[in-house]
Motif scaffolding. Structure first.
Motif: not given
Length: 184
Positions: A72-78, A128-133, A138-139, A159-164
């Motif tokens: 998982h990745a998290m970002s806070v931006k301003r 919802d997307y995926h990385w190019a290639g 992913r979600k 994160t990766a779009a798996t149920p867990t």
């Protein structure tokens, strides 16, 4: 850890609600066990991250954190790059995401939800997307809320779009929203 961030550990076991915080002057709910509060004065924001997460970016635009297994990745931006409203900022961010040569994101589908955050109108996006290639779906969930001086704050989890992982992402996002204090 860089010097631009200070941390406060969680209080002993407590509960948190999954509703947005109230007026901007209201303090966040008590931290749930396993989370710590982070202050990023350069971004004028206070937020929470789960224990064990590592900061990977700390600059004048964003603070980005990864889970211990990097699932998982998290970002806070301003930022002011795309305008001073949640609508303008999210539209500009989405235009950048849709430019695969810039963002490396491909085949985006987006659902936008009007919401409230810190007593203000906000937008919550599910992407919802995926990385190019790569084929792995992913979600990304993102919140856009206007702050002072034309800044828009952005909270995101990816994160990766798996149920867990999606179930965990939903809980992470709800807790992080509860703890988000803008214009601090």
């Amino acid at each position: 850890m860089t010097s631009g961030v200070s941390e406060t550990p969680a209080a002993p076991a407590s509960s948190t609600s999954t509703t947005p915080t109230g007026p901007e002057a209201s303090p966040p709910p008590v931290l749930p066990s396993g989370w710590r509060r982070v202050s990023a004065p350069g971004l004028s924001v206070t937020f929470a991250v789960p224990d064990g997460w590592t900061q990977v970016v700390d600059n004048d635009l964003q603070s980005t954190w990864h889970s211990p297994n990097e699932g998982h990745a998290m970002s806070v931006k301003r930022d002011t790059s795309y305008g001073s409203t949640p609508e303008a900022a999210s539209a500009g961010q989405l235009a950048w995401y849709r430019d695969t040569t810039e963002s490396s994101m491909a085949d985006l589908t987006v659902v936008t939800h009007p919401t409230r955050q810190s007593g203000k109108d906000a937008l919550w996006l599910e992407i919802d997307y995926h990385w190019a290639g790569q084929a792995e779906p992913r979600k990304r969930v993102e919140l856009f809320v206007a702050g002072k001086a034309g800044h828009v704050y952005q909270l995101l989890f990816d994160t990766a779009a798996t149920p867990t992982k999606l179930a965990a992402q939903q809980q992470l996002f709800a807790t992080a929203r509860d703890q988000l204090l803008i214009d601090t």
